[in-house]
Write a protein that holds these residues in place. Sequence first.
Motif: not given
Length: 83
Positions: A27, A62-63, A67, A78-83
């Motif tokens: 991902r 963790t994300p 990050k 980067c964003t946490v979601e992007g991690t």
Amino acid sequence: MRYAQGGGLTDAERAARERIRLQAVVRFEAGRSRLSETRIARLERELERGTLVHDRADRRWTPARIKTLIGRLFHVSCTVEGT
């Protein structure tokens, strides 16, 4: 092995953890635009080294922590979601 005696997990649980880790890498690679193949490989090596090496006593990635690690290693945000 990252954890003594497999971290208290069964073989099946360790296999599931590894599948999840590899899915996260896929991902991450799919959405990446800031990290080269070389940097991704380095990130994977650093994650494999474990959290204790990176001053995390509770042994969990963790994300948000990943990050932060990306920022420290590569000076990339980067964003946490992007991690």
